[in-house]
Design a protein around this motif. Structure first.
Motif, PDB file in Angstrom:
ATOM      1  N   LEU A  78      -3.416  28.688  15.565  1.00 39.69           N
ATOM      2  CA  LEU A  78      -2.797  28.484  14.266  1.00 39.69           C
ATOM      3  C   LEU A  78      -1.402  29.093  14.376  1.00 39.69           C
ATOM      4  O   LEU A  78      -1.234  30.307  14.332  1.00 39.69           O
ATOM      5  N   THR A  79      -0.384  28.247  14.552  1.00 39.12           N
ATOM      6  CA  THR A  79       0.969  28.738  14.796  1.00 39.12           C
ATOM      7  C   THR A  79       1.659  29.098  13.484  1.00 39.12           C
ATOM      8  O   THR A  79       1.189  28.766  12.396  1.00 39.12           O
ATOM      9  N   GLU A  80       2.805  29.765  13.599  1.00 42.22           N
ATOM     10  CA  GLU A  80       3.531  30.181  12.397  1.00 42.22           C
ATOM     11  C   GLU A  80       4.127  29.010  11.630  1.00 42.22           C
ATOM     12  O   GLU A  80       4.479  29.161  10.451  1.00 42.22           O
ATOM     13  N   ARG A  81       4.245  27.845  12.282  1.00 41.76           N
ATOM     14  CA  ARG A  81       4.725  26.655  11.584  1.00 41.76           C
ATOM     15  C   ARG A  81       3.625  25.586  11.503  1.00 41.76           C
ATOM     16  O   ARG A  81       3.909  24.403  11.383  1.00 41.76           O
ATOM     17  N   ASP A  82       2.396  26.037  11.559  1.00 39.06           N
ATOM     18  CA  ASP A  82       1.254  25.113  11.509  1.00 39.06           C
ATOM     19  C   ASP A  82       1.242  24.366  10.166  1.00 39.06           C
ATOM     20  O   ASP A  82       1.356  24.971   9.095  1.00 39.06           O
ATOM     21  N   SER A  83       1.106  23.054  10.229  1.00 40.75           N
ATOM     22  CA  SER A  83       1.129  22.242   9.005  1.00 40.75           C
ATOM     23  C   SER A  83      -0.028  22.594   8.072  1.00 40.75           C
ATOM     24  O   SER A  83       0.120  22.607   6.849  1.00 40.75           O
ATOM     25  N   ASP A  84      -1.212  22.909   8.643  1.00 39.77           N
ATOM     26  CA  ASP A  84      -2.361  23.301   7.821  1.00 39.77           C
ATOM     27  C   ASP A  84      -2.073  24.597   7.069  1.00 39.77           C
ATOM     28  O   ASP A  84      -2.420  24.741   5.887  1.00 39.77           O
ATOM     29  N   LEU A  85      -1.438  25.537   7.750  1.00 40.06           N
ATOM     30  CA  LEU A  85      -1.118  26.824   7.136  1.00 40.06           C
ATOM     31  C   LEU A  85      -0.185  26.639   5.941  1.00 40.06           C
ATOM     32  O   LEU A  85      -0.456  27.139   4.840  1.00 40.06           O
ATOM     33  N   TRP A  86       0.877  25.889   6.138  1.00 38.92           N
ATOM     34  CA  TRP A  86       1.881  25.752   5.081  1.00 38.92           C
ATOM     35  C   TRP A  86       1.443  24.786   3.982  1.00 38.92           C
ATOM     36  O   TRP A  86       1.857  24.941   2.825  1.00 38.92           O
ATOM     37  N   LYS A  87       0.605  23.854   4.307  1.00 38.21           N
ATOM     38  CA  LYS A  87       0.039  22.990   3.259  1.00 38.21           C
ATOM     39  C   LYS A  87      -0.827  23.828   2.318  1.00 38.21           C
ATOM     40  O   LYS A  87      -0.791  23.659   1.085  1.00 38.21           O
ATOM     41  N   THR A  88      -1.603  24.728   2.900  1.00 36.25           N
ATOM     42  CA  THR A  88      -2.466  25.599   2.090  1.00 36.25           C
ATOM     43  C   THR A  88      -1.645  26.533   1.214  1.00 36.25           C
ATOM     44  O   THR A  88      -1.898  26.672   0.004  1.00 36.25           O
ATOM     45  N   ILE A  89      -0.642  27.186   1.813  1.00 36.49           N
ATOM     46  CA  ILE A  89       0.215  28.095   1.044  1.00 36.49           C
ATOM     47  C   ILE A  89       0.921  27.341  -0.080  1.00 36.49           C
ATOM     48  O   ILE A  89       1.030  27.835  -1.206  1.00 36.49           O
ATOM     49  N   SER A  90       1.356  26.124   0.223  1.00 32.21           N
ATOM     50  CA  SER A  90       2.028  25.289  -0.779  1.00 32.21           C
ATOM     51  C   SER A  90       1.100  24.980  -1.948  1.00 32.21           C
ATOM     52  O   SER A  90       1.507  25.025  -3.122  1.00 32.21           O
ATOM     53  N   ASN A  91      -0.155  24.665  -1.641  1.00 30.76           N
ATOM     54  CA  ASN A  91      -1.124  24.374  -2.705  1.00 30.76           C
ATOM     55  C   ASN A  91      -1.330  25.589  -3.603  1.00 30.76           C
ATOM     56  O   ASN A  91      -1.408  25.479  -4.832  1.00 30.76           O
ATOM     57  N   VAL A 156       9.048  17.804   5.831  1.00 29.34           N
ATOM     58  CA  VAL A 156       7.878  18.153   5.031  1.00 29.34           C
ATOM     59  C   VAL A 156       7.607  19.644   5.131  1.00 29.34           C
ATOM     60  O   VAL A 156       7.329  20.324   4.128  1.00 29.34           O
ATOM     61  N   LEU A 157       7.690  20.168   6.351  1.00 28.74           N
ATOM     62  CA  LEU A 157       7.447  21.592   6.553  1.00 28.74           C
ATOM     63  C   LEU A 157       8.513  22.427   5.846  1.00 28.74           C
ATOM     64  O   LEU A 157       8.203  23.448   5.215  1.00 28.74           O
ATOM     65  N   LYS A 158       9.791  21.990   5.932  1.00 29.43           N
ATOM     66  CA  LYS A 158      10.874  22.694   5.245  1.00 29.43           C
ATOM     67  C   LYS A 158      10.604  22.772   3.742  1.00 29.43           C
ATOM     68  O   LYS A 158      10.805  23.806   3.102  1.00 29.43           O
ATOM     69  N   GLU A 159      10.119  21.666   3.196  1.00 32.37           N
ATOM     70  CA  GLU A 159       9.847  21.613   1.760  1.00 32.37           C
ATOM     71  C   GLU A 159       8.781  22.625   1.357  1.00 32.37           C
ATOM     72  O   GLU A 159       8.896  23.300   0.330  1.00 32.37           O
ATOM     73  N   LYS A 160       7.753  22.730   2.179  1.00 34.19           N
ATOM     74  CA  LYS A 160       6.646  23.639   1.857  1.00 34.19           C
ATOM     75  C   LYS A 160       7.065  25.099   2.027  1.00 34.19           C
ATOM     76  O   LYS A 160       6.703  25.959   1.209  1.00 34.19           O
ATOM     77  N   ILE A 161       7.835  25.402   3.082  1.00 34.87           N
ATOM     78  CA  ILE A 161       8.323  26.771   3.268  1.00 34.87           C
ATOM     79  C   ILE A 161       9.274  27.148   2.133  1.00 34.87           C
ATOM     80  O   ILE A 161       9.270  28.274   1.634  1.00 34.87           O
ATOM     81  N   ASN A 162      10.067  26.181   1.705  1.00 37.30           N
ATOM     82  CA  ASN A 162      11.045  26.432   0.645  1.00 37.30           C
ATOM     83  C   ASN A 162      10.367  26.792  -0.675  1.00 37.30           C
ATOM     84  O   ASN A 162      10.927  27.541  -1.489  1.00 37.30           O
ATOM     85  N   GLN A 163       9.152  26.280  -0.894  1.00 40.93           N
ATOM     86  CA  GLN A 163       8.419  26.623  -2.122  1.00 40.93           C
ATOM     87  C   GLN A 163       8.118  28.119  -2.162  1.00 40.93           C
ATOM     88  O   GLN A 163       8.144  28.736  -3.237  1.00 40.93           O
ATOM     89  N   LEU A 164       7.846  28.703  -0.999  1.00 35.09           N
ATOM     90  CA  LEU A 164       7.617  30.151  -0.927  1.00 35.09           C
ATOM     91  C   LEU A 164       8.931  30.904  -1.124  1.00 35.09           C
ATOM     92  O   LEU A 164       8.975  31.916  -1.836  1.00 35.09           O
ATOM     93  N   ILE A 165       9.992  30.391  -0.513  1.00 37.03           N
ATOM     94  CA  ILE A 165      11.305  31.030  -0.635  1.00 37.03           C
ATOM     95  C   ILE A 165      11.736  31.108  -2.094  1.00 37.03           C
ATOM     96  O   ILE A 165      12.308  32.103  -2.549  1.00 37.03           O
ATOM     97  N   LYS A 166      11.453  30.067  -2.872  1.00 42.36           N
ATOM     98  CA  LYS A 166      11.927  29.972  -4.257  1.00 42.36           C
ATOM     99  C   LYS A 166      11.157  30.868  -5.240  1.00 42.36           C
ATOM    100  O   LYS A 166      11.592  31.046  -6.379  1.00 42.36           O
ATOM    101  N   LEU A 167      10.028  31.414  -4.831  1.00 46.21           N
ATOM    102  CA  LEU A 167       9.283  32.294  -5.732  1.00 46.21           C
ATOM    103  C   LEU A 167      10.097  33.543  -6.055  1.00 46.21           C
ATOM    104  O   LEU A 167      10.849  34.045  -5.219  1.00 46.21           O
ATOM    105  N   LYS A 168       9.956  34.041  -7.279  1.00 45.26           N
ATOM    106  CA  LYS A 168      10.611  35.287  -7.650  1.00 45.26           C
ATOM    107  C   LYS A 168      10.127  36.405  -6.730  1.00 45.26           C
ATOM    108  O   LYS A 168       8.969  36.428  -6.310  1.00 45.26           O
ATOM    109  N   GLN A 169      11.027  37.328  -6.441  1.00 44.77           N
ATOM    110  CA  GLN A 169      10.765  38.378  -5.463  1.00 44.77           C
ATOM    111  C   GLN A 169       9.468  39.136  -5.733  1.00 44.77           C
ATOM    112  O   GLN A 169       8.641  39.328  -4.841  1.00 44.77           O
ATOM    113  N   LYS A 170       9.261  39.575  -6.972  1.00 46.94           N
ATOM    114  CA  LYS A 170       8.074  40.354  -7.315  1.00 46.94           C
ATOM    115  C   LYS A 170       6.813  39.517  -7.186  1.00 46.94           C
ATOM    116  O   LYS A 170       5.792  39.971  -6.654  1.00 46.94           O
TER     117      LYS A 170
END
Length: 409
Positions: A78-91, A156-170
């Motif tokens: 399960l790599t750091e850019r694994d599509s399954d990992l980031w799809k789950t985090i995105s959900n 697609v991966l950029k979009e999912k990672i960006n969803q985490l980036i956009k969350l408020k810091q806290k």
């Protein structure tokens, strides 16, 4: 005829996807075996699986199963850019974003990825662990996530990672601190059977319980979802609905017969039960004596083995002895009724010796036709005879009317 498979068939087979569905149900079953009072397990309701706790908290579980292997035949990482990992985090981020109070939602929710992939070399998860124990602050974690974002060209991966980036810091820190990843690379069926073993403590019955449990869970899931209802199990449901699955662990069945070595005494005729039979004239033949001894030793060994292996309790053995003695008492009383009447009216015992021997032999013959039972299992004729021989060898039973004076110490 030449047999061949079209390439498209191998590329688009549904096998791996179906295994993923099976894995999800197996993991549901695995978790159900560890439910505590007040807990509830849901299937495909809030997530792949979710657990509701008595305090109102919820654990969401996403299951990621793979059949892919690397060049060494091991499951892929399960790599750091694994599509399954980031799809789950995105959900999960989508759940956070629609919550009325994101911080409260995260406080009451934990997020778990269960995968059979290896996670040892996953940089994201290593940094996540450091963040959770305070070895990394949220700014450093942000920098690492931005590097992941800029280091890929996958839109697609950029979009999912960006969803985490956009969350408020806290919110982001709270969310990341509630994520955990479980790497279960062991066969899930083995894990389930391990929990069943822990519950029933009878390894020889694990498969019976597993098969009953899995079949019933599978049928209930199908019927519930087909009826457009939500499939879930509470601790109480599990105890009431599936308790009979565990009856297989303790149900009476044929006791295992094992081929065990026999150790014969040096002088077969010196055995008390043989002495009793010789005295009444039932036998003096070496072959018969060997056969009788074999029956006794076979049953003695088998009985000892059943107790040692946990198939029988000492109380089961005691009950068998009691039943055999009661049977002997009935036969003995019937065969000697007339002789005892004559003795009470003054007949001398020595004058009745021949008749006594005939009654004794009749006792033995009647005994040999009896079939004893132990824990709802009917013993074979050889084993039943072996039990009577054992008792007359101790001796707690006998055949001659005066056997106690002659043989009981």
């Amino acid at each position: 005829m030449i047999s061949y498979t079209l390439k498209i068939h191998t590329e688009h087979t549904a096998g791996p996807q179906l295994i993923g569905f099976d894995y999800q149900l197996f993991y549901f079953l695995y978790l159900s075996l560890d439910l505590d009072p007040g807990e509830k397990l849901g299937f495909e309701i809030l997530d792949d699986i979710h657990i509701e706790f008595p305090n109102g908290n919820i654990e969401l579980l996403q299951l990621k199963h793979t059949t892919q292997t690397n060049g060494s035949g091991e499951k892929i990482n399960l790599t750091e850019r694994d599509s399954d990992l980031w799809k789950t985090i995105s959900n999960w981020i989508a759940f956070v974003n629609v919550a009325e109070d994101a911080e409260k939602y995260i406080l009451n929710t934990s997020f778990t990825i269960v995968t059979n992939k290896s996670i040892d070399s996953n940089g994201f998860l290593k940094n996540l662990a450091k963040l959770q124990v305070g070895e990394l602050d949220i700014k450093q974690m942000n920098g690492y996530i931005l590097d992941l974002f800029s280091g890929t060209t996958d839109k697609v991966l950029k979009e999912k990672i960006n969803q985490l980036i956009k969350l408020k810091q806290k919110v982001k820190k709270s969310f990341l601190c509630k994520i955990k990843v479980v790497s279960d690379q062991e066969n899930i069926i083995s894990l389930i059977k391990g929990r069943i073993h822990k519950l029933i403590r009878r390894p020889e019955r694990i498969d019976d319980v597993f098969n009953a449990f899995y079949t019933n869970i599978q049928v209930d899931k199908f019927l519930t979802i087909a009826g457009r209802e939500k499939f879930s199990i509470t601790f109480e449901d599990f105890s009431n609905k599936y308790k009979t699955c565990f009856d297989f662990a303790y149900a009476s069945n044929n006791l295992p017969i094992r081929n065990l070595p026999l150790i014969f005494p040096d002088d077969l005729k010196e055995q008390l039960f043989i002495k009793q039979l010789i005295e009444i004239g039932e036998t003096d033949q070496d072959e018969e004596i060997l056969n009788y001894t074999t029956a006794m030793l076979k049953f003695f060994n088998q009985l000892k083995d059943w107790v040692n292996e946990g198939d029988l309790l000492e109380t089961d053995k005691s009950n068998l002895d009691k039943d055999a003695i009661i049977t002997w008492q009935r036969i003995f009383k019937e065969k000697y009724r007339e002789i005892k009447k004559r003795i009470t009216t003054g007949a001398a015992l020595e004058d009745l010796e021949e008749e006594i021997k005939e009654c004794a032999i009749a006792c033995v013959n009647e005994m040999r036709r009896e079939k004893l039972n132990i824990k709802s299992n009917e013993l074979t004729e050889e084993f039943s005879n072996g039990q009577f021989y054992l008792l007359s060898n101790e001796p707690v039973i006998g055949w001659h009317i005066d056997w106690e004076k002659k043989y009981k110490l």
